[in-house]
Design a protein around this motif. Structure first.
Motif, short mmCIF file in Angstrom:
data_model
loop_
_atom_site.label_atom_id
_atom_site.label_comp_id
_atom_site.label_asym_id
_atom_site.label_seq_id
_atom_site.Cartn_x
_atom_site.Cartn_y
_atom_site.Cartn_z
N PRO A 77 0.84 -1.20 0.00
CA PRO A 77 0.00 0.00 0.00
C PRO A 77 0.87 1.25 0.00
O PRO A 77 1.86 1.32 0.72
CB PRO A 77 -0.80 -0.11 1.31
N VAL A 78 0.56 2.23 -0.83
CA VAL A 78 1.36 3.45 -0.91
C VAL A 78 0.55 4.69 -0.55
O VAL A 78 1.00 5.53 0.21
CB VAL A 78 1.99 3.61 -2.31
N LEU A 79 -0.65 4.80 -1.10
CA LEU A 79 -1.50 5.94 -0.78
C LEU A 79 -2.80 5.44 -0.18
O LEU A 79 -3.37 4.46 -0.67
CB LEU A 79 -1.83 6.75 -2.04
N ALA A 80 -3.25 6.08 0.89
CA ALA A 80 -4.54 5.72 1.48
C ALA A 80 -5.34 6.99 1.75
O ALA A 80 -4.88 7.88 2.47
CB ALA A 80 -4.34 4.93 2.77
N LEU B 209 1.79 9.64 -6.06
CA LEU B 209 0.63 10.53 -6.13
C LEU B 209 0.65 11.33 -7.44
O LEU B 209 -0.36 11.43 -8.13
CB LEU B 209 0.61 11.46 -4.91
N MET B 210 1.82 11.88 -7.79
CA MET B 210 1.93 12.64 -9.03
C MET B 210 1.56 11.78 -10.24
O MET B 210 0.85 12.22 -11.14
CB MET B 210 3.37 13.14 -9.21
N TYR C 75 -1.57 12.14 -12.97
CA TYR C 75 -1.38 12.25 -14.41
C TYR C 75 -2.08 11.10 -15.16
O TYR C 75 -2.17 11.11 -16.37
CB TYR C 75 0.11 12.24 -14.74
N GLY C 76 -2.57 10.11 -14.41
CA GLY C 76 -3.18 8.95 -15.07
C GLY C 76 -2.16 7.92 -15.52
O GLY C 76 -2.49 6.97 -16.21
N ASN C 77 -0.90 8.13 -15.15
CA ASN C 77 0.14 7.18 -15.52
C ASN C 77 0.03 5.91 -14.68
O ASN C 77 0.22 4.80 -15.18
CB ASN C 77 1.51 7.87 -15.36
N TYR C 78 -0.30 6.08 -13.39
CA TYR C 78 -0.67 4.94 -12.55
C TYR C 78 -2.19 4.96 -12.40
O TYR C 78 -2.78 6.04 -12.25
CB TYR C 78 -0.06 5.06 -11.15
#
Lengths: 252, 233
Positions: free
Chosen positions: B26-29, B54-55, B59-62
């Protein structure tokens, strides 16, 4: 948004016990470059051949601008292939007439769509040789005297001269040296953007797919296991097979 | 409220590594962030907290695991997290720019064409796009003799300036900046600060990661903390 140029649904095709296509669906929109990636035997070339009408599926539907491709008489499909479609083969010898001059290979496609004026055809052929970076002085040479990279560029000129809307490409850089591949990829990239072509490109080269494609489909064992925006699929792959594919590429 | 350019709501992201036995990282919650036009928000937090993730999500890259990423695109509000790939491309062409740390070089394409490309994608004529590209490259102190060369052999700092010129060429309403001054000297840092101030003045919303605190203090209107997930839990 726009309506798709080509749509396929529920495609099934078996070779004996092997499922080459297992419930495959795909859309291609005008001006969109879609790459199909996957290992040998994943069904990607079969999909290209079915969509372009070269092979019949066991089940499913393919439509091009509202026309049912599978129900189309052979003459109508051939007319599409001469006018609105183009097919770039992996081996340029499959897409060129080797006994006909370079200029003749380009001019022949123009004549097939009705061009008759010799001077105009020759002028257009000269223009296209320049666009694919072949010296127009080679116009009257036969392609058998050309290098592999030149032959592939000539095949691309022959296909694009009639300004098709949709181009199928089967591993267009497959048999070429790496140094030649980069030049060809850049050329394809520029031509596709200038002409606003829709392209369906089959490749096992992830870097080529990243460079050229807006969208990617990942195939494995006849199924599309993942699809989406090119950079999202390659940078944030979700399926185990896509993760394997992406992590197997060596960074140069 | 209501006038925001970009608004992330309850964004979560984790990575599932199938090749490592399916381990889930998990990276962002539950990240929520709103940015107004003319505002610059600096992401803060220790290395590894998920600022770059997050960036890339913004951007929709992830892909986003959960939550929404609302962006004002023309007259519409679009959720980037669920948008069709063709719509994401249109958003990136017209609304959302991203300056990454590294330039992705393309064989045979010269610096000026790399910079002009986002303008030409919008239909700007080649001459006008190229003129704007050359102006920006000169402003970022990239000498004219390099403009037509493919930047594969350029230094890290030169490549970063080409990336910056490309990011600022097209006047995006929303611009993401990942360490835009990391390999720049003092003079070029000042140029970048100037570009960011001009973008804010024309109403762009900016989100950035700036390890350079001098740059950050000059241009950021506020900090947004990205906390490592175990601390946030």
């Amino acid at each position: 948004m726009s309506t798709p140029l080509m749509e396929a649904r529920g495609l099934q095709l078996r070779f004996g016990r092997v499922a080459a296509l297992d419930d495959v669906a795909i859309d291609i929109h005008p001006g969109e470059v879609v790459a199909i990636v996957g290992e040998s035997g994943s069904g990607k070339t079969t999909l290209l051949r079915v969509l372009s009408g070269l092979m019949r599926p066991d089940a499913g539907a393919v439509t091009y601008r509202g026309q049912d491709v599978l129900a189309m008489p052979e003459a109508a499909r051939r007319r599409l292939m001469r006018t609105e479609w183009g097919f770039v083969h992996q081996n340029p010898r499959d897409g060129l007439r080797l006994g006909v001059t370079a200029g003749g290979n380009i001019g022949e496609r123009l004549m097939a769509v009705g061009a008759r004026h010799y001077g105009n055809i020759r002028a257009e052929a000269t223009e296209w040789l320049k666009r694919v970076e072949i010296d127009p002085a080679r116009m009257d040479d036969i392609p058998g005297k050309f290098s592999g990279g030149m032959q592939q560029r000539l095949q691309i000129a022959r296909v694009l001269v009639t300004r098709p809307r949709l181009v199928f490409m089967d591993e267009p850089t497959g048999g070429l040296d790496v140094s030649v591949q980069a030049r060809l990829l850049d050329l394809i990239r520029a031509l596709v953007a200038d002409l606003g072509l829709a392209v369906l490109i089959v490749t096992h080269d992830i870097a080529a797919a990243r460079l050229l494609a807006h969208r990617i489909l990942v195939m494995r064992q006849g199924q599309v296991v993942e699809e989406g925006l090119t950079d999202r699929v390659l940078d944030d792959p979700q399926h185990a097979y896509t993760q394997l594919l992406v992590s197997s590429v060596l960074a140069a | 409220m209501g006038n925001w350019a970009l608004r992330a709501e309850n964004l979560s992201k984790d990575f599932r590594l199938h090749l490592q036995g399916g381990v889930r990282i998990p990276v962002l919650a539950d990240v929520s962030l709103t940015v107004e036009p003319g505002e610059c928000v600096a992401l803060a937090g220790p290395s590894g907290a998920g600022k770059s993730t997050l960036m890339r999500c913004l951007y929709g890259n992830y892909g986003a695991g959960a939550g929404r990423i609302l962006i004002r695109h023309g007259d519409a509000v679009v959720d980037l997290a669920t948008a069709d790939p063709r719509l994401v491309r249109a958003i990136r062409r017209d609304t959302l720019g991203y300056v990454s740390q590294f330039l992705r070089v393309i064989p045979r394409i010269g610096a000026v064409d790399i910079v002009a490309e986002p303008l030409m994608a919008r239909g700007v004529a080649r001459d006008a796009a190229t003129a704007r590209a050359r102006d920006l490259l000169l402003r970022l102190n990239l000498p004219e003799r390099l403009h037509n060369l493919p930047p594969a052999t350029f230094s890290g700092g030169e490549q970063q300036r080409i990336n910056l010129a490309r990011g600022f060429a097209a006047d995006y309403p929303v611009l993401l900046l990942d360490e835009p001054t990391a390999s720049l000297d003092a003079a070029n840092r000042q140029v970048v600060i100037g570009l960011i101030e001009e973008a804010k003045a024309r109403g762009a919303a900016l989100i950035g990661i700036f390890h350079d605190t001098e740059v950050r203090d000059r241009i950021a209107d506020r900090l947004f903390d990205v906390a490592p997930i175990q601390d946030a839990a």
